[in-house]
Design a protein around this motif. Structure first.
Motif, mmCIF file in Angstrom:
data_model
loop_
_atom_site.group_PDB
_atom_site.id
_atom_site.type_symbol
_atom_site.label_atom_id
_atom_site.label_comp_id
_atom_site.label_asym_id
_atom_site.label_seq_id
_atom_site.Cartn_x
_atom_site.Cartn_y
_atom_site.Cartn_z
ATOM 1 N N ASP A 68 0.821 -1.210 0.000
ATOM 2 C CA ASP A 68 0.000 0.000 0.000
ATOM 3 C C ASP A 68 0.857 1.263 0.000
ATOM 4 O O ASP A 68 0.514 2.258 -0.659
ATOM 5 C CB ASP A 68 -0.909 0.018 1.233
ATOM 6 N N THR A 69 1.968 1.211 0.720
ATOM 7 C CA THR A 69 2.811 2.397 0.892
ATOM 8 C C THR A 69 3.619 2.719 -0.352
ATOM 9 O O THR A 69 3.716 3.885 -0.752
ATOM 10 C CB THR A 69 3.758 2.199 2.082
ATOM 11 N N VAL A 70 4.204 1.696 -0.963
ATOM 12 C CA VAL A 70 5.140 1.948 -2.058
ATOM 13 C C VAL A 70 4.466 1.940 -3.431
ATOM 14 O O VAL A 70 5.110 2.288 -4.427
ATOM 15 C CB VAL A 70 6.317 0.949 -2.026
ATOM 16 N N SER A 71 3.201 1.551 -3.492
ATOM 17 C CA SER A 71 2.443 1.595 -4.747
ATOM 18 C C SER A 71 1.119 2.316 -4.506
ATOM 19 O O SER A 71 0.039 1.713 -4.573
ATOM 20 C CB SER A 71 2.194 0.180 -5.276
ATOM 21 N N PRO A 72 1.172 3.622 -4.221
ATOM 22 C CA PRO A 72 -0.029 4.335 -3.769
ATOM 23 C C PRO A 72 -1.124 4.458 -4.814
ATOM 24 O O PRO A 72 -2.276 4.736 -4.462
ATOM 25 C CB PRO A 72 0.522 5.712 -3.375
ATOM 26 N N THR A 73 -0.813 4.241 -6.093
ATOM 27 C CA THR A 73 -1.834 4.378 -7.140
ATOM 28 C C THR A 73 -2.303 3.035 -7.693
ATOM 29 O O THR A 73 -3.158 2.990 -8.574
ATOM 30 C CB THR A 73 -1.296 5.220 -8.311
ATOM 31 N N TRP A 74 -1.770 1.955 -7.166
ATOM 32 C CA TRP A 74 -2.096 0.623 -7.692
ATOM 33 C C TRP A 74 -3.338 0.085 -6.988
ATOM 34 O O TRP A 74 -3.322 -0.154 -5.785
ATOM 35 C CB TRP A 74 -0.913 -0.316 -7.493
ATOM 36 N N ASP A 75 -4.390 -0.138 -7.739
ATOM 37 C CA ASP A 75 -5.662 -0.577 -7.174
ATOM 38 C C ASP A 75 -5.748 -2.106 -7.240
ATOM 39 O O ASP A 75 -6.522 -2.669 -8.017
ATOM 40 C CB ASP A 75 -6.818 0.066 -7.942
ATOM 41 N N PHE A 76 -4.947 -2.782 -6.422
ATOM 42 C CA PHE A 76 -4.977 -4.247 -6.385
ATOM 43 C C PHE A 76 -6.006 -4.716 -5.366
ATOM 44 O O PHE A 76 -6.384 -3.980 -4.448
ATOM 45 C CB PHE A 76 -3.588 -4.806 -6.051
ATOM 46 N N ASP A 77 -6.434 -5.962 -5.487
ATOM 47 C CA ASP A 77 -7.437 -6.481 -4.564
ATOM 48 C C ASP A 77 -6.840 -7.560 -3.661
ATOM 49 O O ASP A 77 -5.660 -7.911 -3.777
ATOM 50 C CB ASP A 77 -8.662 -7.005 -5.315
ATOM 51 N N ASP A 78 -7.651 -8.074 -2.752
ATOM 52 C CA ASP A 78 -7.175 -9.050 -1.775
ATOM 53 C C ASP A 78 -6.638 -10.303 -2.450
ATOM 54 O O ASP A 78 -5.626 -10.874 -2.016
ATOM 55 C CB ASP A 78 -8.299 -9.434 -0.812
ATOM 56 N N ALA A 79 -7.307 -10.753 -3.498
ATOM 57 C CA ALA A 79 -6.886 -11.979 -4.163
ATOM 58 C C ALA A 79 -5.528 -11.814 -4.842
ATOM 59 O O ALA A 79 -4.726 -12.756 -4.880
ATOM 60 C CB ALA A 79 -7.939 -12.411 -5.183
ATOM 61 N N THR A 80 -5.277 -10.628 -5.372
ATOM 62 C CA THR A 80 -3.981 -10.373 -6.002
ATOM 63 C C THR A 80 -2.864 -10.453 -4.971
ATOM 64 O O THR A 80 -1.813 -11.064 -5.214
ATOM 65 C CB THR A 80 -3.980 -8.994 -6.681
ATOM 66 N N PHE A 81 -3.085 -9.847 -3.807
ATOM 67 C CA PHE A 81 -2.076 -9.936 -2.751
ATOM 68 C C PHE A 81 -1.917 -11.373 -2.258
ATOM 69 O O PHE A 81 -0.798 -11.865 -2.076
ATOM 70 C CB PHE A 81 -2.431 -9.021 -1.582
ATOM 71 N N ALA A 82 -3.024 -12.068 -2.043
ATOM 72 C CA ALA A 82 -2.971 -13.434 -1.524
ATOM 73 C C ALA A 82 -2.224 -14.367 -2.472
ATOM 74 O O ALA A 82 -1.515 -15.279 -2.026
ATOM 75 C CB ALA A 82 -4.381 -13.952 -1.271
ATOM 76 N N ARG A 83 -2.371 -14.151 -3.764
ATOM 77 C CA ARG A 83 -1.678 -14.985 -4.751
ATOM 78 C C ARG A 83 -0.162 -14.910 -4.559
ATOM 79 O O ARG A 83 0.544 -15.923 -4.654
ATOM 80 C CB ARG A 83 -2.064 -14.517 -6.161
ATOM 81 N N THR A 84 0.334 -13.716 -4.278
ATOM 82 C CA THR A 84 1.772 -13.542 -4.033
ATOM 83 C C THR A 84 2.165 -13.949 -2.624
ATOM 84 O O THR A 84 3.215 -14.566 -2.406
ATOM 85 C CB THR A 84 2.172 -12.081 -4.293
ATOM 86 N N ALA A 85 1.332 -13.631 -1.630
ATOM 87 C CA ALA A 85 1.674 -13.917 -0.235
ATOM 88 C C ALA A 85 1.876 -15.399 0.019
ATOM 89 O O ALA A 85 2.575 -15.786 0.964
ATOM 90 C CB ALA A 85 0.605 -13.354 0.697
ATOM 91 N N ALA A 86 1.304 -16.257 -0.828
ATOM 92 C CA ALA A 86 1.525 -17.693 -0.679
ATOM 93 C C ALA A 86 3.005 -18.037 -0.797
ATOM 94 O O ALA A 86 3.478 -19.007 -0.193
ATOM 95 C CB ALA A 86 0.715 -18.453 -1.727
ATOM 96 N N ALA A 87 3.760 -17.241 -1.562
ATOM 97 C CA ALA A 87 5.194 -17.495 -1.732
ATOM 98 C C ALA A 87 5.980 -17.242 -0.456
ATOM 99 O O ALA A 87 7.115 -17.700 -0.315
ATOM 100 C CB ALA A 87 5.747 -16.623 -2.860
ATOM 101 N N PHE A 88 5.384 -16.485 0.491
ATOM 102 C CA PHE A 88 6.078 -16.168 1.734
ATOM 103 C C PHE A 88 5.964 -17.296 2.761
ATOM 104 O O PHE A 88 6.526 -17.199 3.859
ATOM 105 C CB PHE A 88 5.529 -14.873 2.342
ATOM 106 N N GLU A 89 5.227 -18.354 2.419
ATOM 107 C CA GLU A 89 5.113 -19.510 3.307
ATOM 108 C C GLU A 89 6.343 -20.410 3.220
ATOM 109 O O GLU A 89 6.444 -21.397 3.938
ATOM 110 C CB GLU A 89 3.862 -20.324 2.957
#
Length: 353
Positions: free
Chosen positions: A233-254
């Motif tokens: 949210d902080t470093v991409s202030p104009t990017w209108d991404f949704d929860d699913a977009t974040f979750a798709r990437t956050a799976a890699a942090f497991e």
């Protein structure tokens, strides 16, 4: 995802720069290593109308210290582009870039960096080290494992730093370079000098990771997700991404090594964690801020709080070969995912310098 059929029209509007011919490039020699899960190209796939495509296959290959997970798109014998992600991101930063390049005849390789996704250390005894030269050597090992002599390297964040290092130390392996935010090779000694208070504020999470509170947050799945979402949210202030977009990437942090790798990376860069002696010779060379001689396009995302002032002037002298700089207005830190057409166009253009 951007429709490939509209690519020719879209690229002409993306940067304002004259585009190269979009005829498919000549094929290069085939890679010598086959993916473990069988032959054939893979790429982004999704149900018709889906807003959240995923790479339809993640392949694995033994490369140096790692078992590397990577996605691939495009013809197996096409000229190679290796796309490198940063933190807190993963291969899906290139989910829309890959098909654009594949449609132009490129073989696109998108690896998970160490500590991300399905990439694993081969030995439990290997230090979970994320100093810059170690990560760069991972990509050299990947290229060797796949039989890739030379490639266009294109990245952002950790990926820019990694691509810059390879271009500086092993220019014979790099046909051309696309580097978001320019020259990101780290001089640990120079990092000891304080920045302006506003700039230091932007790097808040680096200092958080220097504490055991920060480590514990990264080891806690819920707190890690909250922290990484805040960074997005902080470093991409104009990017209108949704929860699913974040979750798709956050799976890699497991990944079981994710916390160790991220914490070591930022502590090492601040001079708070040791590297390994096996990398000393590379770090000594990198501390001299070596120039990059390969053809390069640097991209500055205008809304990224880390973008240095001066429209690329602060690092212009580090690139001595064919060169062009572009600033993308209204775009934040995750440039390949926020502006995939402009990123793909930069790859096409630099490959024809």
């Amino acid at each position: 995802m951007i429709d490939r059929r509209t690519f020719n029209k879209a690229v002409s509007l993306s940067t304002g720069a004259a585009a190269v011919s979009l005829a498919a490039p000549q094929a290069s020699s085939p890679a010598s290593a086959a993916p473990r899960d069988g032959a054939g190209a893979s790429g982004p796939s999704a149900a018709v109308g889906s807003a959240h495509p995923s790479f339809d296959r993640v392949r694995q290959v033994t490369a140096g210290l790692l078992d590397v997970g990577y996605a691939e798109a495009g013809p197996a014998h096409g000229p190679v582009v290796i796309c490198l992600h940063g933190w807190p991101y993963d291969i899906h930063s290139f989910i829309d870039v890959a098909p654009l390049l594949a449609a132009r005849g490129y073989r696109v390789i998108v690896p998970y960096l160490r500590g991300h996704g399905s990439t694993r250390f081969r030995s439990p005894r290997t230090l979970r080290n994320a100093q810059q030269s170690a990560v760069a050597l991972d990509i050299i090992a990947l290229m060797d494992a796949l039989g890739i002599d030379r490639a266009v390297l294109a990245g952002f964040d950790w990926g820019s730093r990694t691509a810059d290092i390879i271009a500086a130390l092993w220019p014979e392996r790099v046909k051309a370079l696309v580097s978001v935010s320019g020259y990101l090779i780290t001089d640990v000694e120079a990092q000891q000098e304080p920045l302006s208070p506003q700039a230091e504020h932007t790097w808040w999470y680096q200092y958080y990771f220097a504490t055991e509170r920060g480590r514990r947050a990264m080891e806690d799945g819920d707190k890690r997700a909250e922290l990484c979402r805040l960074v997005w949210d902080t470093v991409s202030p104009t990017w209108d991404f949704d929860d699913a977009t974040f979750a798709r990437t956050a799976a890699a942090f497991e990944n079981p090594d994710h916390a160790d790798i991220v914490i070591h990376n930022y502590r090492w860069r601040l001079g708070l964690a040791d590297g390994e002696r096996r990398y000393d010779r590379y770090e000594r060379r990198l501390a001299t801020r070596p120039v990059i001689t390969v053809p390069t396009i640097t991209l500055d995302p205008e809304r990224d709080p880390f973008t240095a002032p001066g429209n690329g002037s602060s690092y212009r002298d580090r690139f001595t070969g064919a060169y062009e700089h572009r600033t993308l207005t209204g775009i934040g830190h995750n440039l390949p995912q926020e502006a995939p057409v402009a990123f793909a166009q930069a790859v096409l253009d630099v490959d024809h310098f």
